[in-house]
Motif scaffolding. Structure first.
Motif, short mmCIF file in Angstrom:
data_model
loop_
_atom_site.label_atom_id
_atom_site.label_comp_id
_atom_site.label_asym_id
_atom_site.label_seq_id
_atom_site.Cartn_x
_atom_site.Cartn_y
_atom_site.Cartn_z
N UNK A 68 0.73 -1.16 -0.01
CA UNK A 68 -0.07 -0.02 -0.05
C UNK A 68 0.93 1.30 -0.05
N UNK A 69 0.22 2.38 -0.52
CA UNK A 69 1.10 3.63 -0.75
C UNK A 69 0.29 4.81 -0.47
N UNK A 70 0.66 5.82 0.30
CA UNK A 70 0.01 7.02 0.59
C UNK A 70 1.05 8.04 0.41
N UNK A 71 0.91 8.92 -0.48
CA UNK A 71 1.78 9.93 -0.58
C UNK A 71 1.32 11.43 0.03
N UNK A 72 2.22 12.26 0.52
CA UNK A 72 1.72 13.45 0.68
C UNK A 72 2.12 14.58 -0.47
N UNK A 73 0.89 15.34 -0.81
CA UNK A 73 1.23 15.95 -2.18
C UNK A 73 0.79 15.35 -3.41
N UNK A 74 -0.12 16.03 -4.14
CA UNK A 74 -0.43 15.45 -5.50
C UNK A 74 0.51 15.51 -6.51
N UNK A 75 0.65 14.96 -7.44
CA UNK A 75 1.39 15.29 -8.80
C UNK A 75 0.55 14.71 -10.17
N UNK A 76 1.02 15.39 -11.30
CA UNK A 76 0.37 14.95 -12.41
C UNK A 76 0.59 13.35 -12.57
N UNK A 86 -3.32 9.80 -10.65
CA UNK A 86 -4.84 9.17 -10.87
C UNK A 86 -5.05 8.28 -12.17
N UNK A 87 -3.96 8.29 -13.05
CA UNK A 87 -3.92 7.53 -14.13
C UNK A 87 -3.12 6.15 -14.15
N UNK A 88 -2.36 5.89 -12.95
CA UNK A 88 -1.54 4.59 -13.06
C UNK A 88 -2.51 3.67 -12.38
N UNK A 89 -2.04 2.38 -12.27
CA UNK A 89 -2.95 1.25 -11.71
C UNK A 89 -2.31 0.64 -10.59
N UNK A 90 -2.49 0.55 -9.25
CA UNK A 90 -3.59 1.45 -8.87
C UNK A 90 -3.41 2.83 -8.83
N UNK A 91 -4.33 3.68 -8.99
CA UNK A 91 -4.30 5.15 -8.61
C UNK A 91 -3.70 5.52 -7.30
N UNK A 92 -2.80 6.58 -7.30
CA UNK A 92 -2.25 6.89 -6.02
C UNK A 92 -3.26 7.49 -5.10
N UNK A 93 -3.24 7.27 -3.79
CA UNK A 93 -3.79 7.80 -2.81
C UNK A 93 -2.89 8.84 -2.27
N UNK A 107 -1.05 37.39 10.23
CA UNK A 107 -2.04 36.17 10.18
C UNK A 107 -1.28 34.95 10.07
N UNK A 108 -1.98 33.93 10.58
CA UNK A 108 -1.22 32.51 10.33
C UNK A 108 -2.36 31.71 9.81
N UNK A 109 -2.51 31.95 8.48
CA UNK A 109 -3.45 31.27 7.84
C UNK A 109 -3.09 29.42 7.57
N UNK A 110 -3.98 28.81 7.92
CA UNK A 110 -3.93 27.23 7.68
C UNK A 110 -4.76 26.75 6.62
N UNK A 111 -4.44 26.19 5.53
CA UNK A 111 -5.24 25.87 4.62
C UNK A 111 -5.53 24.10 4.40
N UNK A 112 -6.57 23.54 4.95
CA UNK A 112 -6.60 22.11 5.23
C UNK A 112 -6.27 21.40 3.98
N UNK A 113 -5.73 20.22 4.30
CA UNK A 113 -5.43 19.20 3.07
C UNK A 113 -6.37 18.11 3.18
N UNK A 114 -6.60 17.61 2.03
CA UNK A 114 -7.64 16.54 1.93
C UNK A 114 -7.01 15.13 1.71
N UNK A 115 -7.34 14.11 2.31
CA UNK A 115 -7.00 12.62 1.68
C UNK A 115 -7.80 12.29 0.81
N UNK A 116 -7.24 11.92 -0.55
CA UNK A 116 -7.78 11.64 -1.88
C UNK A 116 -7.68 10.06 -1.98
N UNK A 117 -8.58 9.47 -1.72
CA UNK A 117 -8.53 7.95 -1.68
C UNK A 117 -8.79 7.17 -2.95
N UNK A 118 -7.85 6.75 -3.66
CA UNK A 118 -7.91 6.40 -5.21
C UNK A 118 -7.64 4.79 -5.45
#
Length: 345
Positions: free
Chosen positions: A277-285, A288-295, A324-335
């Motif tokens: 299994x593999x989960x990465x921090x940060x998306x990349x181009x 979502x096109x590989x098999x399995x797509x990367x979570x 200002x200390x702005x924090x933008x939430x990240x999302x777990x994208x299950x693929x």
């Protein structure tokens, strides 16, 4: 042999005035939309501008403006070839364009000396403000520039000094969530592969990984933690080493997008892409096109960039409210890659 053409002499407002048959002051008023000239005079000046190919000298114009603004914004990131950095820059640029502000950008490569040089270059060009991804180590150069009154927003890393805005994401919390996701699918041996430990984001993501293990009741194995990785090649070597260990992990948490790419290559080369299994921090181009797509833990990079641009442009216009200390939430994208179960023991 064709010769390189000599740089032409740029036409001046004096040339415009001569061709249009008006004074230099009138040309200035028309070019700067200050009014006070008749329609026929405005048209003559505009025709002369077009005929001569005149371009305003914005640097010189800024020196004459009461607010002394140059309508330029400096952006300093780590590496413009990284998808995160280039997407961030694009977002800042699009927001700045709405205010007719030009963006000047560069990479500091997480090098303090290069950062100092780039900061000096931007300051010499009289940029009105800066958006900076701080290099690892002391932030003395940033603090000094900020003390000169230059509006500044730090992205991806918080400032270590006062009176400066920042925009970050949920590095620690989202890393913890990724590990808990893997544990929920039955994984008990989860490796962490991260970037340089001098970088704040790497520290936060490693801490989040440890938080996740603790919350899931899993013990920490030092042999499954590999940090200070830079680039795809280093990631490939580290992933191969951890998979070849006597007691290899059944899941990988890769804490940076280029490390995820390296891990993906190793798993595919070994035919283990449906086994580990593999989960990465940060998306990349194409993730979502590989098999399995990367979570992935996907940061909202465009929102980070727009938020940073909004803050610095507001400061340029005179906002003197608290930092200002702005924090933008990240999302777990299950693929798919993060939803694999470990093989039966």
């Amino acid at each position: 042999m064709t010769q390189v053409p000599a740089r032409r002499t740029e036409p001046t407002m004096r040339d415009i005035a001569t061709l249009a048959g008006v004074s230099i002051k009138t040309v200035s008023r028309v070019i700067n939309d200050q009014g006070g000239a008749g329609a026929d005079v405005v048209q003559r000046v505009r025709d002369a501008v077009q005929a001569l190919g005149y371009r305003p000298n914005l640097t010189a114009s800024s020196l004459r403006r009461a607010d002394r603004l140059s309508a330029t914004l400096g952006v300093l990131v780590e590496d413009l070839s990284n998808p995160f950095d280039s997407t961030l820059l694009r977002a800042v640029e699009e927001r700045a364009q709405r205010d007719s502000v030009l963006v000047l950008a560069g990479s500091a490569e997480d090098n303090l000396d290069l950062q100092r040089e780039r900061l000096g270059s931007l300051a010499a060009r009289r940029v009105d403000g800066m958006v900076v991804m701080a290099a690892s180590g002391p932030q003395d150069d940033l603090q000094q520039e900020r003390s000169h009154g230059t509006p500044m927003v730090l992205v991806d890393r918080p400032p270590t000094f006062d009176y400066t805005d920042s925009v970050t994401t949920t590095n620690r919390e989202s890393s913890r969530e990724a590990v808990l996701q893997l544990a929920s699918y039955g994984h008990r041996h989860i490796a962490c592969l991260g970037g340089r430990q001098t970088v704040w984001t790497s520290q936060e993501r490693r801490t989040g990984y440890l938080d996740g293990l603790a919350e899931a009741g899993l013990r920490t194995r030092d042999d499954l933690i590999h940090m200070d990785l830079k680039g795809v090649d280093a990631a490939e070597r580290a992933v191969a080493a951890v998979l070849d260990a006597a007691h290899p992990p059944t899941a990988l948490f890769t804490a940076q997008n280029l490390i995820t790419v390296g891990a993906m290559r190793v798993l595919q080369a070994r035919g283990w892409k449906h086994r580990v299994a593999l989960i990465g921090f940060d998306d990349f181009p194409l993730a979502d096109m590989v098999d399995p797509a990367i979570t992935v833990v996907r940061q909202d990079v465009p929102l980070i960039g727009r938020t940073a641009a909004d803050l610095v442009l507001s400061r340029i216009q005179g906002d003197r409210s608290a930092a200002v200390r702005a924090v933008v939430p990240a999302d777990l994208i299950r693929r798919g890659s993060g939803e694999l179960r470990p093989p039966p023991e």
